[in-house]
Design a protein around this motif. Structure first.
Motif, PDB file in Angstrom:
ATOM      1  N   LYS A 125      72.709  32.592  63.881  1.00 55.84           N
ATOM      2  CA  LYS A 125      72.158  32.607  62.547  1.00 55.84           C
ATOM      3  C   LYS A 125      72.771  31.668  61.560  1.00 55.84           C
ATOM      4  N   ALA A 126      72.073  31.148  60.596  1.00 58.55           N
ATOM      5  CA  ALA A 126      72.873  30.197  59.799  1.00 58.55           C
ATOM      6  C   ALA A 126      73.394  30.998  58.511  1.00 58.55           C
ATOM      7  N   ARG A 127      74.661  30.405  58.017  1.00 59.86           N
ATOM      8  CA  ARG A 127      75.189  31.129  56.885  1.00 59.86           C
ATOM      9  C   ARG A 127      74.674  30.555  55.551  1.00 59.86           C
ATOM     10  N   ASP A 128      74.328  31.302  54.675  1.00 53.97           N
ATOM     11  CA  ASP A 128      73.750  30.818  53.243  1.00 53.97           C
ATOM     12  C   ASP A 128      74.301  31.782  52.283  1.00 53.97           C
ATOM     13  N   PHE A 129      75.167  31.300  51.216  1.00 51.66           N
ATOM     14  CA  PHE A 129      75.765  31.813  50.285  1.00 51.66           C
ATOM     15  C   PHE A 129      76.104  31.025  48.978  1.00 51.66           C
ATOM     16  N   MET A 130      76.600  31.487  48.108  1.00 54.21           N
ATOM     17  CA  MET A 130      76.833  30.824  46.563  1.00 54.21           C
ATOM     18  C   MET A 130      78.326  31.405  46.437  1.00 54.21           C
ATOM     19  N   LEU A 131      79.047  30.594  45.753  1.00 45.75           N
ATOM     20  CA  LEU A 131      80.387  30.942  45.409  1.00 45.75           C
ATOM     21  C   LEU A 131      80.557  30.362  43.679  1.00 45.75           C
ATOM     22  N   ARG A 132      80.737  31.417  42.667  1.00 43.20           N
ATOM     23  CA  ARG A 132      80.869  31.060  41.468  1.00 43.20           C
ATOM     24  C   ARG A 132      82.440  31.212  41.093  1.00 43.20           C
ATOM     25  N   VAL A 133      82.867  30.135  40.680  1.00 44.91           N
ATOM     26  CA  VAL A 133      84.455  29.932  40.216  1.00 44.91           C
ATOM     27  C   VAL A 133      84.557  29.778  38.788  1.00 44.91           C
ATOM     28  N   THR A 134      85.175  30.784  37.891  1.00 42.71           N
ATOM     29  CA  THR A 134      85.531  30.465  36.874  1.00 42.71           C
ATOM     30  C   THR A 134      86.993  30.346  36.809  1.00 42.71           C
ATOM     31  N   ALA A 135      87.287  29.229  35.997  1.00 43.17           N
ATOM     32  CA  ALA A 135      88.546  28.759  36.215  1.00 43.17           C
ATOM     33  C   ALA A 135      89.405  28.755  34.767  1.00 43.17           C
ATOM     34  N   SER A 136      90.591  28.998  34.927  1.00 40.23           N
ATOM     35  CA  SER A 136      91.562  28.609  33.731  1.00 40.23           C
ATOM     36  C   SER A 136      92.843  27.931  34.249  1.00 40.23           C
ATOM     37  N   GLY A 137      93.292  26.966  33.724  1.00 35.40           N
ATOM     38  CA  GLY A 137      94.716  26.447  34.206  1.00 35.40           C
ATOM     39  C   GLY A 137      94.312  25.272  35.007  1.00 35.40           C
ATOM     40  N   ASP A 138      95.179  24.800  35.498  1.00 33.71           N
ATOM     41  CA  ASP A 138      95.206  23.736  36.755  1.00 33.71           C
ATOM     42  C   ASP A 138      95.177  24.284  38.326  1.00 33.71           C
ATOM     43  N   ASN A 139      93.877  23.932  38.764  1.00 38.16           N
ATOM     44  CA  ASN A 139      93.680  25.032  39.868  1.00 38.16           C
ATOM     45  C   ASN A 139      93.444  23.831  41.240  1.00 38.16           C
ATOM     46  N   GLU A 140      93.688  24.114  42.520  1.00 36.89           N
ATOM     47  CA  GLU A 140      93.240  23.443  43.573  1.00 36.89           C
ATOM     48  C   GLU A 140      92.633  24.444  44.557  1.00 36.89           C
ATOM     49  N   ILE A 141      91.647  24.107  44.869  1.00 38.62           N
ATOM     50  CA  ILE A 141      90.879  25.088  46.044  1.00 38.62           C
ATOM     51  C   ILE A 141      90.785  24.348  47.294  1.00 38.62           C
ATOM     52  N   VAL A 142      91.042  24.932  48.257  1.00 40.64           N
ATOM     53  CA  VAL A 142      90.988  24.467  49.529  1.00 40.64           C
ATOM     54  C   VAL A 142      89.945  25.195  50.344  1.00 40.64           C
ATOM     55  N   PHE A 143      88.850  24.584  50.942  1.00 40.40           N
ATOM     56  CA  PHE A 143      87.747  25.206  51.587  1.00 40.40           C
ATOM     57  C   PHE A 143      88.090  25.178  53.127  1.00 40.40           C
ATOM     58  N   SER A 144      88.045  26.404  53.618  1.00 41.30           N
ATOM     59  CA  SER A 144      88.385  26.356  55.268  1.00 41.30           C
ATOM     60  C   SER A 144      87.318  27.071  55.915  1.00 41.30           C
ATOM     61  N   GLY A 145      87.415  27.291  57.210  1.00 42.76           N
ATOM     62  CA  GLY A 145      86.325  28.208  57.927  1.00 42.76           C
ATOM     63  C   GLY A 145      85.170  27.739  58.433  1.00 42.76           C
ATOM     64  N   ALA A 146      85.092  26.370  58.405  1.00 45.33           N
ATOM     65  CA  ALA A 146      84.013  25.619  58.754  1.00 45.33           C
ATOM     66  C   ALA A 146      84.626  24.317  59.691  1.00 45.33           C
ATOM     67  N   GLU A 147      83.849  23.813  60.551  1.00 44.57           N
ATOM     68  CA  GLU A 147      84.423  22.542  61.249  1.00 44.57           C
ATOM     69  C   GLU A 147      84.077  21.409  60.244  1.00 44.57           C
ATOM     70  N   ALA A 148      82.959  21.338  59.473  1.00 40.84           N
ATOM     71  CA  ALA A 148      82.793  20.329  58.651  1.00 40.84           C
ATOM     72  C   ALA A 148      81.921  20.827  57.320  1.00 40.84           C
ATOM     73  N   PHE A 149      82.119  20.029  56.171  1.00 41.95           N
ATOM     74  CA  PHE A 149      81.395  20.222  55.077  1.00 41.95           C
ATOM     75  C   PHE A 149      80.594  18.972  54.743  1.00 41.95           C
ATOM     76  N   GLU A 150      79.418  19.026  54.393  1.00 37.05           N
ATOM     77  CA  GLU A 150      78.971  17.728  53.917  1.00 37.05           C
ATOM     78  C   GLU A 150      77.787  17.757  52.605  1.00 37.05           C
ATOM     79  N   GLY A 151      77.796  16.847  51.943  1.00 40.93           N
ATOM     80  CA  GLY A 151      77.329  16.927  50.629  1.00 40.93           C
ATOM     81  C   GLY A 151      77.539  15.504  49.776  1.00 40.93           C
ATOM     82  N   GLU A 152      77.140  15.469  48.679  1.00 39.58           N
ATOM     83  CA  GLU A 152      77.651  14.596  47.704  1.00 39.58           C
ATOM     84  C   GLU A 152      78.944  14.432  47.381  1.00 39.58           C
ATOM     85  N   GLU A 153      79.398  13.026  47.115  1.00 41.92           N
ATOM     86  CA  GLU A 153      80.824  12.902  46.730  1.00 41.92           C
ATOM     87  C   GLU A 153      81.158  14.011  45.616  1.00 41.92           C
TER      88      GLU A 153
END
Length: 134
Positions: free
Chosen positions: A70-98
């Protein structure tokens, strides 16, 4: 020979069709999942619009578990305040635009779209969004 006449056959068939259509729709609709980080870790849900608020610091976002075949397919909506760093994990690789995995800036809302395109490889698209006046 006994013959049984069922005058309401059409109504029964219509009822069963309606039940089947409702069950199919319920399985294909995405849920809305409020994601609350625990100890700086936010776990996402597959087939859902995940919502996450970050308020400064580092948040590790963990992709939903793989399901064989099965292919995973989902969205993530992030509302931010302050200075944030997000680390994405749980996949061998991510691909997309710079810049697709860049965190939102202070006061921004960003929606990330994830679709598994190969085993454990997630395509990511990122969109900065603003509330529209109607």
């Amino acid at each position: 020979m006994k013959v049984i006449v069922f005058d309401q056959w059409d109504k029964l068939v219509s009822l069963v069709k309606g039940m089947a259509a409702g069950a199919a729709a319920a399985k294909t609709q995405y849920g809305i999942a409020r994601t609350v980080p625990k100890d700086g870790i936010a776990r996402l849900v597959d087939r859902a619009a995940n919502n996450l608020a970050v308020e400064g610091g580092t948040t590790t976002v963990v992709m939903p578990d793989m399901v064989p075949g099965k292919a995973r397919d989902f969205m993530l909506r992030v509302t931010a305040s302050g200075d944030n760093e997000i680390v994405f994990s749980g996949a061998e690789a991510f691909e997309g635009e710079e810049g697709s995995l860049e965190p939102p800036g202070d006061g921004e809302t960003v929606v990330y779209f994830f679709t598994e395109t190969a085993a454990d490889v997630l395509l990511v698209a990122r969109k900065v969004v603003e509330r529209l006046e109607t």
